[in-house]
Design an enzyme around this catalytic site. Structure first.
Site, PDB file in Angstrom:
ATOM      1  N   ASP A  12       0.648   8.491   6.430  1.00 42.64           N
ATOM      2  CA  ASP A  12       0.978   9.654   5.598  1.00 42.64           C
ATOM      3  C   ASP A  12       1.913   9.290   4.450  1.00 42.64           C
ATOM      4  O   ASP A  12       1.905   9.937   3.412  1.00 42.64           O
ATOM      5  CB  ASP A  12       1.590  10.754   6.469  1.00 42.64           C
ATOM      6  CG  ASP A  12       0.548  11.380   7.389  1.00 42.64           C
ATOM      7  OD1 ASP A  12      -0.576  11.612   6.911  1.00 42.64           O
ATOM      8  OD2 ASP A  12       0.845  11.603   8.579  1.00 42.64           O
ATOM      9  N   LYS A  46      -8.136  21.710   4.560  1.00 40.75           N
ATOM     10  CA  LYS A  46      -8.833  20.621   3.852  1.00 40.75           C
ATOM     11  C   LYS A  46     -10.257  21.025   3.473  1.00 40.75           C
ATOM     12  O   LYS A  46     -11.018  20.202   2.964  1.00 40.75           O
ATOM     13  CB  LYS A  46      -8.840  19.359   4.711  1.00 40.75           C
ATOM     14  CG  LYS A  46      -7.428  18.871   5.062  1.00 40.75           C
ATOM     15  CD  LYS A  46      -7.424  17.459   5.619  1.00 40.75           C
ATOM     16  CE  LYS A  46      -6.012  17.120   6.127  1.00 40.75           C
ATOM     17  NZ  LYS A  46      -5.812  15.684   6.350  1.00 40.75           N
ATOM     18  N   ASN A  54      -0.087   2.064  11.941  1.00 42.26           N
ATOM     19  CA  ASN A  54      -0.157   2.804  13.202  1.00 42.26           C
ATOM     20  C   ASN A  54      -1.104   2.094  14.168  1.00 42.26           C
ATOM     21  O   ASN A  54      -1.633   1.025  13.855  1.00 42.26           O
ATOM     22  CB  ASN A  54      -0.584   4.253  12.946  1.00 42.26           C
ATOM     23  CG  ASN A  54      -1.927   4.304  12.258  1.00 42.26           C
ATOM     24  OD1 ASN A  54      -2.922   3.838  12.781  1.00 42.26           O
ATOM     25  ND2 ASN A  54      -1.953   4.853  11.039  1.00 42.26           N
TER      26      ASN A  54
HETATM   27  O1  PMT Z   1      -9.232   3.762  15.754  1.00 38.32           O
HETATM   28  P1  PMT Z   1      -9.154   4.060  17.226  1.00 38.32           P
HETATM   29  O2  PMT Z   1      -8.152   3.169  17.926  1.00 38.32           O
HETATM   30  O3  PMT Z   1     -10.504   4.097  17.889  1.00 38.32           O
HETATM   31  O4  PMT Z   1      -8.537   5.545  17.387  1.00 38.32           O
HETATM   32  C1  PMT Z   1      -9.276   6.657  16.963  1.00 38.32           C
HETATM   33  C2  PMT Z   1      -8.387   7.730  16.339  1.00 38.32           C
HETATM   34  C3  PMT Z   1      -7.482   8.332  17.409  1.00 38.32           C
HETATM   35  C4  PMT Z   1      -7.548   7.151  15.231  1.00 38.32           C
HETATM   36  C5  PMT Z   1      -9.365   8.797  15.774  1.00 38.32           C
HETATM   37  O5  PMT Z   1     -10.127   9.359  16.820  1.00 38.32           O
HETATM   38  C6  PMT Z   1      -8.621   9.932  15.027  1.00 38.32           C
HETATM   39  O6  PMT Z   1      -8.209  10.904  15.618  1.00 38.32           O
HETATM   40  N1  PMT Z   1      -8.476   9.768  13.691  1.00 38.32           N
HETATM   41  C7  PMT Z   1      -7.713  10.707  12.853  1.00 38.32           C
HETATM   42  C8  PMT Z   1      -6.284  10.331  12.936  1.00 38.32           C
HETATM   43  C9  PMT Z   1      -5.400  11.115  11.998  1.00 38.32           C
HETATM   44  O7  PMT Z   1      -4.724  10.532  11.244  1.00 38.32           O
HETATM   45  O8  PMT Z   1      -5.452  12.393  12.033  1.00 38.32           O
HETATM   46  P2  PMT Z   1      -4.572  13.352  11.059  1.00 38.32           P
HETATM   47  O9  PMT Z   1      -4.399  14.559  11.860  1.00 38.32           O
HETATM   48  O10 PMT Z   1      -3.364  12.669  10.547  1.00 38.32           O
HETATM   49  O11 PMT Z   1      -5.514  13.598   9.817  1.00 38.32           O
HETATM   50  C10 PMT Z   1      -6.540  14.586   9.785  1.00 38.32           C
HETATM   51  C11 PMT Z   1      -7.727  14.099   9.029  1.00 38.32           C
HETATM   52  O12 PMT Z   1      -7.398  13.845   7.658  1.00 38.32           O
HETATM   53  C12 PMT Z   1      -8.333  12.797   9.535  1.00 38.32           C
HETATM   54  O13 PMT Z   1      -9.730  12.925   9.422  1.00 38.32           O
HETATM   55  C13 PMT Z   1      -7.781  11.745   8.607  1.00 38.32           C
HETATM   56  O14 PMT Z   1      -8.689  10.623   8.469  1.00 38.32           O
HETATM   57  C14 PMT Z   1      -7.680  12.507   7.297  1.00 38.32           C
HETATM   58  N2  PMT Z   1      -6.589  12.048   6.425  1.00 38.32           N
HETATM   59  C15 PMT Z   1      -5.288  12.195   6.816  1.00 38.32           C
HETATM   60  C16 PMT Z   1      -4.290  11.798   5.965  1.00 38.32           C
HETATM   61  C17 PMT Z   1      -4.602  11.262   4.715  1.00 38.32           C
HETATM   62  N3  PMT Z   1      -3.675  10.881   3.876  1.00 38.32           N
HETATM   63  N4  PMT Z   1      -5.893  11.122   4.356  1.00 38.32           N
HETATM   64  C18 PMT Z   1      -6.896  11.506   5.196  1.00 38.32           C
HETATM   65  O15 PMT Z   1      -8.073  11.374   4.867  1.00 38.32           O
END
Ligand code: PMT
Length: 429
Positions: free
Chosen positions: A306, A368, A209
């Site tokens: 994911d 979570k 991504n």
């Molecule tokens: O890296 P940059 O270009 O500076 O951009 C920053 C960002 C937009 C990536 C960052 O600010 C951000 O929002 N990161 C989280 C992105 C994300 O994947 O969010 P999510 O809604 O899919 O996941 C929620 C949370 O669970 C996140 O803290 C993620 O790290 C965590 N997660 C998700 C999936 C997974 N399999 N394991 C995880 O730990």
């Protein structure tokens, strides 16, 4: 104007200190130089006096010098002190807490942070006595600037070269930047995930991504500035330089990121305790010689893929068919796993949403089992992925009201998030 004491001790690398003095003056520092007897065998006080515009200090008990600026005034005058090069002899004397010359006395008498940049022959560097003294200095709160490895003046090749003057300047400025930041994470170990993960399809292709790692790296810097020890687990192929004082672990996939996160959050049994940073004492150390303690805080900024392919193809997939179906399976949730396995760790999630931001973010906070979640609207192109700015709404487990952080640079947003984390963990205890 920032005030620095540049202390020079005996070693061939002392010639670099003249360039360093000049660089410090150009960077806007008022520089006062202390030279040991040994240093004066390699470079003259007159050189340093001409470069800094100040008389060079060489004697502890010199009536004339004490009338001008005595050792205690000198120690109080400094905002920061840098010993470069620091000889093996100086390390030993500092480790013993001696005060029989000007340099060692000022080190004991100053409340300013003291950076120590050792330089010596590689065989001397490896001697257990030297290593033991370095450990003692780290424990005492001296901040070590580790030597480079490479060809030495004596012809040997190995560890022990004084870093170049511009690198030393970066360390000085980094330490000063930390002094103005409240030490809300002093003595804490923070583990951060950053960047994307990449999931192999075959040896040349992958799923990933647009995350660049900027947000996570900004947080690593902010945590470090707030006094924390930081382990930064960078996924994918993040191109950013490692923030100073931060331990960086590179991984590629989500599965590798999970293993690294578990290992660093758990801590290493062999880690040795170090003196906790006192918020009122500005001696910091990056403890480069030590193993890692268990984590107090886990921050998941990584955009974890994911899904991954069920099985990456061992050979490059040929483009013979018109259609190609990838068989994908769900990746482990790193954040949810850490929060379940380590309930005492303060867990911070990020949420990248494009719609109904608040509802999804609160949902993730609960699902979570997190202490805090920072939510960015990634449908806006001026913030979020890749950009230098961000804007966040932050939700907490133990607080009803959300906190809104308006658009600012990722560095500023990170500093504000660290302030919030500090407040919540310190209240929780
Ligand atoms: O890296 P940059 O270009 O500076 O951009 C920053 C960002 C937009 C990536 C960052 O600010 C951000 O929002 N990161 C989280 C992105 C994300 O994947 O969010 P999510 O809604 O899919 O996941 C929620 C949370 O669970 C996140 O803290 C993620 O790290 C965590 N997660 C998700 C999936 C997974 N399999 N394991 C995880 O730990």
């Amino acid at each position: 104007m920032k005030r620095i004491i540049l202390a020079i001790t005996g070693g061939i690398a002392a010639y670099k200190s003249a360039v360093l003095a000049r660089l410090l003056v150009k960077a806007g520092f008022e520089v006062r130089v202390i030279m040991s007897q040994g240093a004066q065998a390699f470079i003259t006080p007159l050189t340093l006096q001409a470069l800094t515009g100040n008389a060079v200090h060489t004697e502890l008990l010199d009536a004339a010098a004490e009338r001008g600026m005595g050792h205690i005034e000198l120690a109080k005058w400094a905002d920061i002190m840098l010993i470069a090069p620091a000889s093996a002899n100086t390390l030993a004397r500092l480790a013993m807490g001696m005060a029989d010359d000007l340099l060692t006395t000022v080190c004991l008498a100053t409340a300013a942070p003291v950076l120590v940049a050792p330089a010596m022959n590689q065989q001397m560097w490896q001697h257990p006595a030297v290593q033991l003294n370095l450990q003692t200095l780290a424990d005492l709160g001296y901040q070590l600037v580790m030597p480079d490895s490479g060809e030495q003046a004596c012809g040997d090749v190995g560890m022990g070269r004084l870093p170049e003057p511009d690198t030393l300047l970066v360390h000085v400025e980094h330490t000063l930047a930390r002094l103005t930041v409240p030490q809300v994470l002093a003595g804490r170990h923070v583990v951060i995930t950053a960047g994307p993960t990449i999931e192999a399809i075959d040896p040349v292709r992958y799923l990933s991504n647009h995350s660049t790692g900027k947000m996570g790296f900004a947080l690593a810097t902010a945590c470090c500035n707030a006094g924390a020890r930081v382990t930064l687990i960078a996924g994918g192929k993040v191109q950013l330089p490692t923030p100073l004082g931060v331990t960086r672990i590179n991984v590629l996939s989500a599965e590798q990121m999970l293993v690294a996160a578990q290992q660093y959050v758990k801590g290493n049994e062999n880690w040795q305790s170090v003196i906790d940073d006192d918020p009122h004492d500005h001696h910091h150390h990056d403890a480069p010689l030590l193993d890692h303690p268990p984590a107090d805080v886990f921050i998941a900024t990584a955009a974890v893929a994911d899904y991954r392919t069920r099985q990456a193809a061992p050979q490059k997939i040929k483009k013979t068919q018109d259609e190609l179906n990838l068989d994908l399976v769900k990746n482990p949730d790193i954040l949810a796993t850490i929060s379940a396995e380590f309930p005492n760790v303060f867990t911070v999630g990020f949420a990248a949403e494009t719609q109904d931001v608040e509802r999804y973010a609160r949902g993730k906070l609960t699902a979570k089992n997190l202490d805090m979640i920072a939510c960015n609207d990634v449908s806006r192109s001026d913030i979020g992925f890749g950009s230098d700015d961000n804007a966040m709404t932050v939700f907490f487990r133990d607080q009803h009201d959300a906190v809104i952080l308006p658009k600012a640079s990722k560095g500023e947003i990170a500093a504000q998030l660290v302030g919030l984390i500090g407040r919540h963990i310190n209240v929780r205890e």
